[in-house]
Design a protein around this motif. Sequence first.
Motif, PDB file in Angstrom:
ATOM      1  N   VAL A 114     -12.402 -15.575 -35.939  1.00 14.70           N
ATOM      2  CA  VAL A 114     -12.034 -16.514 -34.855  1.00 14.70           C
ATOM      3  C   VAL A 114     -10.822 -17.351 -34.762  1.00 14.70           C
ATOM      4  O   VAL A 114      -9.800 -17.361 -33.795  1.00 14.70           O
ATOM      5  CB  VAL A 114     -13.241 -17.416 -34.320  1.00 14.70           C
ATOM      6  CG1 VAL A 114     -13.450 -18.574 -35.534  1.00 14.70           C
ATOM      7  CG2 VAL A 114     -12.942 -18.095 -33.075  1.00 14.70           C
ATOM      8  N   ALA A 117      -7.822 -14.909 -34.597  1.00 17.40           N
ATOM      9  CA  ALA A 117      -7.680 -14.523 -33.079  1.00 17.40           C
ATOM     10  C   ALA A 117      -6.794 -15.449 -32.321  1.00 17.40           C
ATOM     11  O   ALA A 117      -6.309 -15.191 -31.578  1.00 17.40           O
ATOM     12  CB  ALA A 117      -9.122 -14.149 -32.597  1.00 17.40           C
ATOM     13  N   VAL A 118      -7.465 -16.722 -32.330  1.00 14.95           N
ATOM     14  CA  VAL A 118      -6.582 -17.867 -31.684  1.00 14.95           C
ATOM     15  C   VAL A 118      -5.516 -18.119 -32.217  1.00 14.95           C
ATOM     16  O   VAL A 118      -4.497 -18.465 -31.394  1.00 14.95           O
ATOM     17  CB  VAL A 118      -7.775 -19.273 -32.045  1.00 14.95           C
ATOM     18  CG1 VAL A 118      -6.871 -20.556 -31.443  1.00 14.95           C
ATOM     19  CG2 VAL A 118      -8.956 -18.898 -31.411  1.00 14.95           C
ATOM     20  N   LEU A 121      -3.319 -15.430 -30.898  1.00 10.21           N
ATOM     21  CA  LEU A 121      -3.076 -15.678 -29.275  1.00 10.21           C
ATOM     22  C   LEU A 121      -1.961 -16.829 -28.981  1.00 10.21           C
ATOM     23  O   LEU A 121      -1.175 -16.697 -28.144  1.00 10.21           O
ATOM     24  CB  LEU A 121      -4.392 -15.820 -28.736  1.00 10.21           C
ATOM     25  CG  LEU A 121      -4.342 -16.082 -27.107  1.00 10.21           C
ATOM     26  CD1 LEU A 121      -4.083 -14.781 -26.496  1.00 10.21           C
ATOM     27  CD2 LEU A 121      -5.968 -16.365 -26.844  1.00 10.21           C
ATOM     28  N   LYS A 131      -1.106 -10.764 -22.563  1.00 10.76           N
ATOM     29  CA  LYS A 131      -1.938  -9.918 -23.126  1.00 10.76           C
ATOM     30  C   LYS A 131      -1.552  -8.481 -22.593  1.00 10.76           C
ATOM     31  O   LYS A 131      -1.199  -8.195 -21.331  1.00 10.76           O
ATOM     32  CB  LYS A 131      -3.435 -10.478 -22.676  1.00 10.76           C
ATOM     33  CG  LYS A 131      -3.829 -11.751 -23.279  1.00 10.76           C
ATOM     34  CD  LYS A 131      -5.203 -11.942 -22.738  1.00 10.76           C
ATOM     35  CE  LYS A 131      -5.631 -13.481 -23.411  1.00 10.76           C
ATOM     36  NZ  LYS A 131      -7.000 -13.532 -22.778  1.00 10.76           N
ATOM     37  N   THR A 206     -15.231 -10.642 -31.457  1.00  9.75           N
ATOM     38  CA  THR A 206     -14.489 -11.741 -31.326  1.00  9.75           C
ATOM     39  C   THR A 206     -12.829 -11.703 -31.288  1.00  9.75           C
ATOM     40  O   THR A 206     -12.430 -12.309 -30.332  1.00  9.75           O
ATOM     41  CB  THR A 206     -14.612 -12.568 -32.645  1.00  9.75           C
ATOM     42  OG1 THR A 206     -16.266 -12.575 -33.039  1.00  9.75           O
ATOM     43  CG2 THR A 206     -14.218 -14.002 -32.954  1.00  9.75           C
ATOM     44  N   GLY A 207     -12.266 -10.855 -31.832  1.00  8.47           N
ATOM     45  CA  GLY A 207     -10.880 -10.941 -31.769  1.00  8.47           C
ATOM     46  C   GLY A 207     -10.466  -9.928 -30.475  1.00  8.47           C
ATOM     47  O   GLY A 207      -9.630 -10.667 -29.772  1.00  8.47           O
ATOM     48  N   PHE A 210     -10.388 -12.445 -27.350  1.00  6.87           N
ATOM     49  CA  PHE A 210      -9.316 -13.189 -27.107  1.00  6.87           C
ATOM     50  C   PHE A 210      -7.669 -12.335 -26.804  1.00  6.87           C
ATOM     51  O   PHE A 210      -6.809 -12.728 -26.071  1.00  6.87           O
ATOM     52  CB  PHE A 210      -8.897 -13.894 -28.502  1.00  6.87           C
ATOM     53  CG  PHE A 210      -9.927 -15.012 -28.632  1.00  6.87           C
ATOM     54  CD1 PHE A 210      -9.281 -16.327 -28.116  1.00  6.87           C
ATOM     55  CD2 PHE A 210     -10.978 -14.990 -29.530  1.00  6.87           C
ATOM     56  CE1 PHE A 210     -10.228 -17.395 -28.473  1.00  6.87           C
ATOM     57  CE2 PHE A 210     -11.844 -16.066 -29.810  1.00  6.87           C
ATOM     58  CZ  PHE A 210     -11.539 -17.224 -29.272  1.00  6.87           C
ATOM     59  N   TRP A 211      -7.946 -11.089 -27.266  1.00  3.36           N
ATOM     60  CA  TRP A 211      -6.598 -10.268 -27.302  1.00  3.36           C
ATOM     61  C   TRP A 211      -6.735  -9.185 -26.094  1.00  3.36           C
ATOM     62  O   TRP A 211      -5.783  -8.923 -25.671  1.00  3.36           O
ATOM     63  CB  TRP A 211      -6.446  -9.464 -28.554  1.00  3.36           C
ATOM     64  CG  TRP A 211      -6.413 -10.334 -29.638  1.00  3.36           C
ATOM     65  CD1 TRP A 211      -5.906 -11.491 -29.889  1.00  3.36           C
ATOM     66  CD2 TRP A 211      -6.898 -10.124 -30.958  1.00  3.36           C
ATOM     67  NE1 TRP A 211      -5.674 -12.038 -31.224  1.00  3.36           N
ATOM     68  CE2 TRP A 211      -6.438 -11.082 -31.921  1.00  3.36           C
ATOM     69  CE3 TRP A 211      -7.571  -8.898 -31.716  1.00  3.36           C
ATOM     70  CZ2 TRP A 211      -6.852 -11.120 -33.073  1.00  3.36           C
ATOM     71  CZ3 TRP A 211      -7.916  -9.012 -32.972  1.00  3.36           C
ATOM     72  CH2 TRP A 211      -7.657  -9.993 -33.621  1.00  3.36           C
TER      73      TRP A 211
END
Length: 267
Positions: A114, A117-118, A121, A131, A206-207, A210-211
């Motif tokens: 996480v 991922a954040v 991003l 995105k 999870t990723g 976000f993506w």
Amino acid sequence: MKETGLGWSVIRLSTIAVYLFMFAPVAAVMLLSFNSSQFGSFPMEGLSLRWFVELWHNDAIIRAFQTSLVLGALTSVISTTIGVLASMAMVRYDFPGKRLVSTALVAPILVPEVVLAVALLLFLQFLSVPKSFPLLLAGHVIFTLPFVVLVVQARLVGIRREYEDAARSLGANPLQTFREVTLPLMLPAVLAGMLFSFTISFDDITGTLFWKPGGVETVPTQIFAMLRNSISPEINALGTVMVLITVALPLTGAALARRLAARMRGR
């Protein structure tokens, strides 16, 4: 002796309890996927493949499967290619900054997903990059690459350089040596890394949350979206399919790796 036997009995029982705690919900989901009733409850009213048929006719789920398969395949190919080349550089050559590069290659596996991922991003938002599917693919490659590098490096370290030196002494150039000698010897690890990266990409949520761009869903994110609205029996069928895929792929890869290793030893 009695204390030792009692200790091992406690360890065995604890291990069994942990495995039951982890896998009992999965077994319940798989069992309920064959329930003929719309309501998931025990005892089941009967056995049926109804929800698998419904799953096959659900266009959103089929699109999510296609996206996950394409994403997983591209991720595995790119991660394996980069991982093999990076492993060759790390094991066979010395260059300035080698330790730094090695740390950077393995670092994503040490960072919580996480956070990774954040961070990715926010970095791309800072660069005003929207995105997109390539961004999603890049994120999956970054996350799966360390697994390929670790698996291939472990195999490459065990391959003696004498084989490569013998090929070069017989007139083979570096590319021929890699294609004819090194790659066949480390092929089981390459296939294992490819299957690892595909499975991790296929299961990742999870990723991906976000993506992924708007309108693009993978199987895990589709399940998540379905759970937010209502608990449909199709989710149980979809979960069963996911479990079968993620279990069958590593088992198939392990069998292929053993067969290839046995064939290499036979030579």
